[in-house]
Motif scaffolding. Sequence first.
Motif, PDB file in Angstrom:
ATOM      1  N   LEU A  94     -11.823   4.861   3.144  1.00 37.01           N
ATOM      2  CA  LEU A  94     -10.396   4.715   2.896  1.00 37.01           C
ATOM      3  C   LEU A  94     -10.053   3.243   3.004  1.00 37.01           C
ATOM      4  N   VAL A  95      -9.393   2.721   1.997  1.00 36.90           N
ATOM      5  CA  VAL A  95      -9.104   1.298   1.956  1.00 36.90           C
ATOM      6  C   VAL A  95      -7.604   1.087   1.822  1.00 36.90           C
ATOM      7  N   VAL A  96      -7.064   0.359   2.766  1.00 38.18           N
ATOM      8  CA  VAL A  96      -5.630   0.080   2.783  1.00 38.18           C
ATOM      9  C   VAL A  96      -5.328  -1.306   2.219  1.00 38.18           C
ATOM     10  N   LEU A  97      -6.217  -2.238   2.445  1.00 39.88           N
ATOM     11  CA  LEU A  97      -5.987  -3.618   2.037  1.00 39.88           C
ATOM     12  C   LEU A  97      -6.203  -3.782   0.538  1.00 39.88           C
ATOM     13  N   ASP A  98      -5.215  -4.339  -0.144  1.00 35.92           N
ATOM     14  CA  ASP A  98      -5.352  -4.504  -1.590  1.00 35.92           C
ATOM     15  C   ASP A  98      -6.448  -5.504  -1.942  1.00 35.92           C
ATOM     16  N   SER A  99      -6.740  -6.432  -1.038  1.00 33.96           N
ATOM     17  CA  SER A  99      -7.760  -7.441  -1.314  1.00 33.96           C
ATOM     18  C   SER A  99      -9.158  -6.845  -1.407  1.00 33.96           C
TER      19      SER A  99
ATOM     20  N   PHE B 149       0.826  -1.188   0.000  1.00 31.75           N
ATOM     21  CA  PHE B 149       0.000   0.000   0.000  1.00 31.75           C
ATOM     22  C   PHE B 149       0.868   1.249   0.000  1.00 31.75           C
ATOM     23  N   VAL B 150       0.450   2.245  -0.782  1.00 32.28           N
ATOM     24  CA  VAL B 150       1.149   3.527  -0.814  1.00 32.28           C
ATOM     25  C   VAL B 150       0.263   4.644  -0.257  1.00 32.28           C
ATOM     26  N   ALA B 151      -0.919   4.794  -0.850  1.00 30.92           N
ATOM     27  CA  ALA B 151      -1.797   5.890  -0.442  1.00 30.92           C
ATOM     28  C   ALA B 151      -3.222   5.568  -0.841  1.00 30.92           C
ATOM     29  N   ALA B 152      -4.168   6.188  -0.128  1.00 29.60           N
ATOM     30  CA  ALA B 152      -5.585   6.015  -0.432  1.00 29.60           C
ATOM     31  C   ALA B 152      -6.301   7.341  -0.274  1.00 29.60           C
TER      32      ALA B 152
ATOM     33  N   SER C  82     -10.556  12.826   2.569  1.00 21.00           N
ATOM     34  CA  SER C  82      -9.729  12.033   3.493  1.00 21.00           C
ATOM     35  C   SER C  82      -8.665  11.281   2.711  1.00 21.00           C
ATOM     36  N   THR C  83      -7.482  11.241   3.295  1.00 16.84           N
ATOM     37  CA  THR C  83      -6.370  10.521   2.677  1.00 16.84           C
ATOM     38  C   THR C  83      -5.608   9.736   3.736  1.00 16.84           C
ATOM     39  N   GLN C  84      -4.858   8.749   3.275  1.00 21.38           N
ATOM     40  CA  GLN C  84      -4.033   7.955   4.167  1.00 21.38           C
ATOM     41  C   GLN C  84      -2.789   7.521   3.409  1.00 21.38           C
TER      42      GLN C  84
END
Length: 124
Positions: free
Chosen positions: A104-109, A47-50, A57-59
Motif C-alpha cells: 500500500l503506497v500513500v506517498l505520490d512520489s 492522497f485519496v485511496a490505495a 488491503s486498502t487505505q
Amino acid sequence: QVQLVESGGGLVQAGGSLRLSCAASGRTFSNYAMGWFRQAPGKEREFVAAISRSGGSTQYSDSVKGRFTISRDNAKNTVYLQMNSLKPEDTAVYYCAATYGQTLVVLDSLYIYWGQGTQVTVSS
C-alpha cells in the motif's frame, strides 16, 4: 511501461455518487499496487485511496473514509473508485497511479505511472 486511462468523472450534486474507473495496459496489472489522488485548483495533489496488488488491503485518507471505496478487477486490468455522499470539497481532478512491487503506497512520489486525470465537480 504502463498506460493508465481514467474515466467516469463529471458534474454531480452534493450527496450524489460517481464511480471512477482506471484502465491499465502494457504490463501485468496484478504486479502493481494502485492509488487514487486528487488535485483541486490552487492546492497540492493529495492522497485519496490505495489498494494492494491482490486487492486484499486498502487505505483511505481521513477526508474520504466511509464515503469512498477503492477496488480492483485484475482480470479486467481496472481499478475503481466508488464515491458516495459527495461534497463540494471533493471537487478536483482525480488521478490514478501505479507502482510496482509495493503493498500500500500513500506517498505520490513512490508512484511510477500516472493517468491523465478526470474532472469531478460537485455542486452545492
